[in-house]
Design a protein around this motif. Structure first.
Motif: not given
Length: 361
Positions: A274-287
């Motif tokens: 869940l943390k990995l998915r949250t990181m990917l979704i919430t920081h997609m723009q930053d990536l």
């Protein structure tokens, strides 16, 4: 016949209010209409559950027709690049997700050159974007640059293998690396924490640059700040993937059933999925921004330093090379034709001169 009075334009806002505070709403509407693009690369040895995890992350089947090779085939297997693109829509927001898989990585006995194919692919996407950006029609550029790389680390070792270190050092200036410990259900909680610390120590020891989540802004709410702190503390993410629905405590959950109980994929107490998915979704723009402002700009500046000449990966521009060769061939043919015409004229001039000389005598 009565003349129709023109309707009067009414100010939609209150007096003393210009209205540019609505600009974010305009950007939001335009972005939602246009949709979003994201390219995720997954790298790791076979059997670590990469495909299962990706299908679990996005609730889709990206590999419906995949054939798993046997052990004998794996020994001689070379690294391949398989890009699968899927359009995902959720609440009216469209995401064009491209997942780049690398079957064959780490399978061969000699893995010395196994990541050259992957590096070539990353550079090719940069090259293609640079070519499109420099072209005449820049309105509809498709961004296939790799924005994030999930690097899967085996839970069965005692940290990073030499291949893990060599690969991450080779790509850390080209792509955002997110280290992932696969099949975390094979480890106890103490073993998991010990392995995480060991991996982070080795990453620091070898000066490997992984993706670091940006700090939360001071004006963000406390919940988001706490979420960011927890995500940072969870790197590398230890995950479990599963597409099976299992009944646990009277409800259907995605997980894995064992004789001693159920491992729930989306339970943060069981693993970091869940943390990995949250990181990917919430920081997609930053990536995407880090890819654009750091990795792509580094590539672009290097290319400009070389005067726009490409040193390797010529395969991508085969058509351009063929066109240049054909143009060069045409120029040579025209030059030969001109030389032949000049020789013909000289020969004709020589004949006429000798004829007039004989008549004079």
């Amino acid at each position: 016949m009565s003349k129709q009075q023109p309707t009067q334009f009414i100010n939609p806002e209150t007096p003393g209010y210009v209205g540019f505070a609505n600009l974010p709403n305009q950007v939001h509407r335009k972005s939602v209409k246009k949709g979003f693009e994201f390219t995720l690369m997954v790298v790791g040895e076979s059997g670590l559950g990469k495909s299962t995890l990706i299908n679990s992350l996005f609730l889709t089947d990206l590999y419906p027709e995949r054939i798993i090779p046997g052990a004998a085939e794996k020994i001689e297997r070379t690294v391949q690049i398989e890009a699968s693109t899927v359009e995902i829509e959720e609440r009216g927001v469209k995401l064009r997700l491209t997942v780049v898989d690398t079957p064959g990585y780490g399978d061969a006995i000699n893995c010395r050159d196994c990541f050259k194919t992957i590096i070539s692919y990353i550079d090719e996407q940069f090259e293609r974007y640079l070519h499109d950006e420099s072209g005449l029609n820049r309105r509809h550029i498709i961004d296939n640059r790799v924005h994030c790389c999930f690097y899967f680390i085996s839970p069965f070792g005692h940290g990073l293998k030499p291949l893990d270190v060599a690969f991450m050092k080779a790509i850390h200036n080209k792509v955002n690396i997110v280290p992932v410990i696969a099949k975390a259900d094979t480890l106890t909680l103490k073993e998991r924490e010990r392995l995480k610390k060991r991996i982070l120590d080795e990453i620091e020891e070898h000066n490997i640059k992984i993706y670091h989540l940006p700090d939360a802004e001071s004006d963000e709410d406390e919940d988001f700040k706490e979420q960011t702190r927890l995500l940072k503390a969870s790197i590398p993410f230890s995950v479990v993937g599963s597409n099976q629905l299992i009944e646990a405590k009277g409800k259907k959950v995605r997980g894995r059933l064992y004789p001693w109980g159920v491992v729930e994929v989306e339970n943060p107490e069981h693993n970091d999925f869940l943390k990995l998915r949250t990181m990917l979704i919430t920081h997609m723009q930053d990536l995407q921004e880090v890819t654009q402002d750091l990795h792509y700009e580094n590539f672009r500046s290097e290319r400009l330093k070389r005067g726009g000449r490409k040193v390797e990966n010529e395969d991508m521009n085969k058509d351009q090379i063929l066109l240049e060769k054909e143009a060069e061939l045409r120029r040579m043919q025209e030059m030969i034709a001109r030389m032949q015409a000049q020789m013909q004229m000289q020969m004709q001039g020589g004949d006429s001169d000798s004829g007039s000389l004989g008549h004079h005598v």
